[in-house]
Design a protein around this motif. Structure first.
Motif, PDB file in Angstrom:
ATOM      1  N   THR A 164       0.843  -1.191   0.000  1.00  0.00           N
ATOM      2  CA  THR A 164       0.000   0.000   0.000  1.00  0.00           C
ATOM      3  C   THR A 164       0.878   1.240   0.000  1.00  0.00           C
ATOM      4  OG1 THR A 164      -1.750   1.202   1.175  1.00  0.00           O
ATOM      5  CG2 THR A 164      -0.118   0.070   2.522  1.00  0.00           C
ATOM      6  N   GLY A 165       0.266   2.375  -0.274  1.00  0.00           N
ATOM      7  CA  GLY A 165       0.984   3.638  -0.203  1.00  0.00           C
ATOM      8  C   GLY A 165       1.163   4.095   1.237  1.00  0.00           C
ATOM      9  N   THR A 166       2.001   5.107   1.418  1.00  0.00           N
ATOM     10  CA  THR A 166       2.341   5.605   2.750  1.00  0.00           C
ATOM     11  C   THR A 166       2.242   7.116   2.789  1.00  0.00           C
ATOM     12  OG1 THR A 166       3.872   3.772   3.101  1.00  0.00           O
ATOM     13  CG2 THR A 166       4.123   5.683   4.542  1.00  0.00           C
ATOM     14  N   LEU A 167       1.680   7.628   3.868  1.00  0.00           N
ATOM     15  CA  LEU A 167       1.686   9.069   4.116  1.00  0.00           C
ATOM     16  C   LEU A 167       2.773   9.358   5.142  1.00  0.00           C
ATOM     17  CD1 LEU A 167       0.335  11.746   3.413  1.00  0.00           C
ATOM     18  CD2 LEU A 167      -1.162  11.428   5.390  1.00  0.00           C
ATOM     19  N   MET A 168       3.764  10.153   4.731  1.00  0.00           N
ATOM     20  CA  MET A 168       4.895  10.489   5.592  1.00  0.00           C
ATOM     21  C   MET A 168       4.566  11.728   6.417  1.00  0.00           C
ATOM     22  SD  MET A 168       7.091   8.196   4.493  1.00  0.00           S
ATOM     23  CE  MET A 168       7.575   7.260   3.038  1.00  0.00           C
ATOM     24  N   HIS A 169       4.876  11.682   7.710  1.00  0.00           N
ATOM     25  CA  HIS A 169       4.631  12.813   8.602  1.00  0.00           C
ATOM     26  C   HIS A 169       5.959  13.257   9.196  1.00  0.00           C
ATOM     27  CE1 HIS A 169       0.190  12.014   8.761  1.00  0.00           C
ATOM     28  NE2 HIS A 169       0.607  10.758   8.527  1.00  0.00           N
ATOM     29  N   ALA A 229       5.252  18.801   7.971  1.00  0.00           N
ATOM     30  CA  ALA A 229       5.022  18.561   6.548  1.00  0.00           C
ATOM     31  C   ALA A 229       4.595  17.117   6.307  1.00  0.00           C
ATOM     32  CB  ALA A 229       6.293  18.862   5.756  1.00  0.00           C
ATOM     33  N   GLN A 230       3.827  16.919   5.242  1.00  0.00           N
ATOM     34  CA  GLN A 230       3.361  15.587   4.873  1.00  0.00           C
ATOM     35  C   GLN A 230       3.648  15.338   3.395  1.00  0.00           C
ATOM     36  OE1 GLN A 230      -0.807  15.297   5.815  1.00  0.00           O
ATOM     37  NE2 GLN A 230      -0.461  15.267   8.031  1.00  0.00           N
ATOM     38  N   GLY A 231       3.874  14.082   3.074  1.00  0.00           N
ATOM     39  CA  GLY A 231       4.086  13.701   1.678  1.00  0.00           C
ATOM     40  C   GLY A 231       3.703  12.256   1.481  1.00  0.00           C
ATOM     41  N   ALA A 232       3.032  11.969   0.363  1.00  0.00           N
ATOM     42  CA  ALA A 232       2.535  10.614   0.121  1.00  0.00           C
ATOM     43  C   ALA A 232       3.422   9.861  -0.868  1.00  0.00           C
ATOM     44  CB  ALA A 232       1.111  10.658  -0.404  1.00  0.00           C
ATOM     45  N   ARG A 233       3.645   8.591  -0.583  1.00  0.00           N
ATOM     46  CA  ARG A 233       4.251   7.659  -1.528  1.00  0.00           C
ATOM     47  C   ARG A 233       3.108   6.799  -2.052  1.00  0.00           C
ATOM     48  NH1 ARG A 233       8.460   3.978   1.211  1.00  0.00           N
ATOM     49  NH2 ARG A 233       9.826   5.790   0.945  1.00  0.00           N
ATOM     50  N   GLN A 234       2.741   7.025  -3.310  1.00  0.00           N
ATOM     51  CA  GLN A 234       1.512   6.419  -3.833  1.00  0.00           C
ATOM     52  C   GLN A 234       1.573   6.310  -5.342  1.00  0.00           C
ATOM     53  OE1 GLN A 234      -1.870   8.985  -3.300  1.00  0.00           O
ATOM     54  NE2 GLN A 234      -3.370   7.325  -3.461  1.00  0.00           N
ATOM     55  N   ASP A 260      -1.059  -1.472  -4.477  1.00  0.00           N
ATOM     56  CA  ASP A 260      -2.375  -0.852  -4.567  1.00  0.00           C
ATOM     57  C   ASP A 260      -2.200   0.663  -4.642  1.00  0.00           C
ATOM     58  OD1 ASP A 260      -5.091  -0.688  -4.686  1.00  0.00           O
ATOM     59  OD2 ASP A 260      -5.412  -0.930  -2.532  1.00  0.00           O
ATOM     60  N   ASN A 261      -3.217   1.370  -5.134  1.00  0.00           N
ATOM     61  CA  ASN A 261      -3.138   2.823  -5.183  1.00  0.00           C
ATOM     62  C   ASN A 261      -3.684   3.482  -3.919  1.00  0.00           C
ATOM     63  OD1 ASN A 261      -5.779   2.078  -5.769  1.00  0.00           O
ATOM     64  ND2 ASN A 261      -6.135   3.846  -7.098  1.00  0.00           N
ATOM     65  N   SER A 262      -3.896   2.669  -2.889  1.00  0.00           N
ATOM     66  CA  SER A 262      -4.380   3.183  -1.616  1.00  0.00           C
ATOM     67  C   SER A 262      -3.230   3.781  -0.805  1.00  0.00           C
ATOM     68  CB  SER A 262      -5.032   2.058  -0.805  1.00  0.00           C
ATOM     69  OG  SER A 262      -4.087   1.016  -0.596  1.00  0.00           O
ATOM     70  N   VAL A 263      -3.564   4.574   0.231  1.00  0.00           N
ATOM     71  CA  VAL A 263      -2.588   5.088   1.201  1.00  0.00           C
ATOM     72  C   VAL A 263      -3.111   4.713   2.577  1.00  0.00           C
ATOM     73  CG1 VAL A 263      -1.401   7.106   2.112  1.00  0.00           C
ATOM     74  CG2 VAL A 263      -1.946   7.002  -0.320  1.00  0.00           C
ATOM     75  N   ARG A 292       5.971   8.052  10.706  1.00  0.00           N
ATOM     76  CA  ARG A 292       6.553   9.224  11.360  1.00  0.00           C
ATOM     77  C   ARG A 292       8.024   9.370  10.970  1.00  0.00           C
ATOM     78  NH1 ARG A 292       3.101   7.953  15.904  1.00  0.00           N
ATOM     79  NH2 ARG A 292       2.019   9.810  16.661  1.00  0.00           N
ATOM     80  N   ILE A 293       8.408  10.556  10.495  1.00  0.00           N
ATOM     81  CA  ILE A 293       9.811  10.877  10.251  1.00  0.00           C
ATOM     82  C   ILE A 293      10.332  11.587  11.496  1.00  0.00           C
ATOM     83  CG2 ILE A 293      11.447  12.147   8.809  1.00  0.00           C
ATOM     84  CD1 ILE A 293       9.381  12.006   6.559  1.00  0.00           C
ATOM     85  N   ALA A 294      11.247  10.933  12.203  1.00  0.00           N
ATOM     86  CA  ALA A 294      11.752  11.491  13.461  1.00  0.00           C
ATOM     87  C   ALA A 294      13.268  11.493  13.449  1.00  0.00           C
ATOM     88  CB  ALA A 294      11.243  10.674  14.647  1.00  0.00           C
ATOM     89  N   GLN A 295      13.878  12.539  14.010  1.00  0.00           N
ATOM     90  CA  GLN A 295      15.331  12.668  14.014  1.00  0.00           C
ATOM     91  C   GLN A 295      16.009  11.588  14.848  1.00  0.00           C
ATOM     92  OE1 GLN A 295      17.283  14.769  12.149  1.00  0.00           O
ATOM     93  NE2 GLN A 295      15.297  15.039  11.175  1.00  0.00           N
TER      94      GLN A 295
END
Length: 517
Positions: free
Chosen positions: A118-123, A129-134, A204-207, A212-215
């Protein structure tokens, strides 16, 4: 039991409840949820036990020591699911949409997939900021198509999460690799091992996955084997593609793009680490001189390669400028590798000069020796920082491929006659020679005169102007005479006599030499 869900956590007491809740709220409920505490020192273990007491689908596993400290493989890669049809993984700070399991399971069974993604929503937790891998539409591939479609699915096979895996594939995966992969890069290595055993995959084309993007994540922490892993993953991907025949130019270019971006990340991690400037430079040298890096920067047509090289140059300059009195050998070798024309001109003493001047830095990053030299000549003309940054020596180093200029390090000459120097560099030698002749005839050459005359004589010889050549030799002999450098003067007089030169100036020089004896 249809699906096994697996999570390995370390000190995740603040985020783990949201992860667990997202799993327990799944619309498909026939799963078993295995949560492994990887030697946590906070309240993570209590969170696991609390949820396990409330929901029988949760199976706790406890490690007393963190696997990264003991040198063992990451638990997810040694975990063998019990009897089940599918296996999926979720990190202890991520979460799922409620239909994650239901939709991926339906997708996998409808198309008889070994792996469903599936796709992923990055936070980004620092910036919000957010960005999707889809993908725009679902993609289903048979094994024979894996090589052709690599650029479309590669990003989905870098992490282990965000996918449903047919359980029978898991025991087939070997755990070989580099030791550092237990710390960084193991996900990608593991996924490409899965691909080797899969016959059908789908994205799939779903997200449905949230990341979570964390340092503080492993990917942002320095490890001495990190770059080794970047190289290994590139070579492993090439090996994977080779199983389908010769690797296409397009796929190699794509993987070099991926590799170049990985180098950007690794260089950033090294830069932000606690290493000393000298230690950072050793890392940068290792990266720059690696054959995979050199090939990527030379062959890759994507802008990521040039961005990667620029980033490596920048961080090398910054570390070099902070060296102080320590040896700058690693810096020099790194820059000479990255910038064959300009790299040899930079030292730790001049690094700040390049960092402070955007135009100078642009010329350096383009490896444009003339642009850099032109900028430095302008500095000399303005009387700016010549001695502080050894600009004359830097200009000389840049002219290594210019036979007529490569011996010139006279700062006075460079400052007063920069325009002539530029003309010679650009190949406008006749124009330079005419300008120099006029200055000599009008007696307007003062400072830097010896260097001026040496260049004038060389230009006369190269352009086959014998009259100018003799004139220059006589002018130089007269200069030596005024400076009481009799041996040099006599040598030039003898040379001119052997050439058959006869004129009043030469006679005057001979008499002066005789009187001087």
């Amino acid at each position: 039991m249809k699906i096994i869900v697996y999570t390995c956590v370390y000190n995740s007491e603040k985020t783990l409840p949201e992860t667990i809740e997202s799993v327990l709220r799944q619309s498909f409920s026939s799963f078993e949820f295995h949560i492994e505490d990887n030697g946590s020192t906070d309240g993570t273990r209590a969170v696991i036990y609390d949820y396990a007491a409330r929901d029988s689908r949760i199976v706790p596993h406890i490690r007393e020591k963190n696997h990264t400290l003991t040198g063992e493989p990451s638990p997810v890669f040694s975990f063998t699911p019990p009897e089940s049809e599918y296996f999926t993984n979720i990190d202890g700070d991520d979460w799922w949409e409620p239909d994650y399991l239901e939709r991926l399971l339906g997708f996998a069974e409808r198309f008889r997939l070994d792996i469903a993604c599936t796709g992923t929503l990055m936070h980004d937790m620092a910036t919000g900021a957010q960005g999707a891998r889809q993908l725009p539409k679902p993609l289903v591939l048979e094994k024979k198509q894996f090589a052709q479609w690599l650029p479309y699915y590669h990003a989905f096979f870098r992490p282990i999460w965000g996918k449903l895996i047919r359980t029978e594939l898991v025991p087939k995966v070997r755990l070989a690799g580099t030791d550092s992969m237990y710390f960084y890069g193991a996900d990608t290595f593991y996924c490409f091992q899965l691909l080797r055993h899969a016959n059908r995959i789908g994205i799939d084309n779903s997200v449905l996955q949230h990341y979570r993007i964390a340092q503080r994540s492993v990917s942002s922490q320095y490890n001495s084997g990190r770059f080794e892993t970047d190289v290994y993953l590139y070579q492993d991907a090439i090996s994977f593609l080779s199983e389908f025949g010769p690797v296409s130019v397009q796929n190699r270019n794509f993987l070099q793009c991926v590799y170049s971006n990985a180098v950007i990340d690794t260089v950033g991690v090294v830069h932000n680490s606690g290493l000393s400037p000298a230690e950072k430079l050793r890392e940068y040298r290792t990266i720059a001189t690696n054959s995979v890096t050199m090939a990527a920067y030379r062959e890759c047509t994507d802008e990521s390669a040039s961005r990667s090289r620029t980033e490596l140059v920048m961080k090398t300059l910054e570390a070099g400028a902070a060296l102080g009195q320590q040896s700058d050998e690693d810096m020099r070798i790194t820059l000479q590798t990255l910038l064959p024309r300009c790299g040899q001109a930079v030292s730790s003493a001049s690094a700040w000069m390049f960092l402070e001047d955007p135009a100078l830095l642009r010329g350096l990053n383009r490896d444009d020796a003339y642009a850099v030299a032109d900028n430095l000549l302008e500095r000399l003309e303005r009387g700016q920082s010549g001695k502080k940054y050894a600009i004359s020596e830097t200009v000389q180093a840049l002219a290594v491929d210019q036979p007529l200029l490569c011996q010139i390090s006279d700062g006075v000459f460079l400052r007063k006659y920069a325009g002539i120097y530029r003309k010679v560099w650009r190949g406008e030698r006749i124009d330079a020679l005419e300008e120099m002749t006029g200055l000599l005839i009008d007696n307007k050459v003062s400072g830097g005169r010896e260097t001026f005359l040496d260049l004038f004589i060389s230009l006369s010889a190269v352009e086959n102007y014998p009259t100018a050549y003799v004139f220059g030799k006589l002018q130089l002999a007269q200069l030596y005479l005024r400076q009481n450098r009799m041996d040099k003067c006599r040598a030039l007089v003898d040379e001119l006599k052997e050439m058959g030169v006869e004129n009043d100036d030469l006679d005057m020089l001979e008499r002066a030499l005789e009187d001087g004896q």
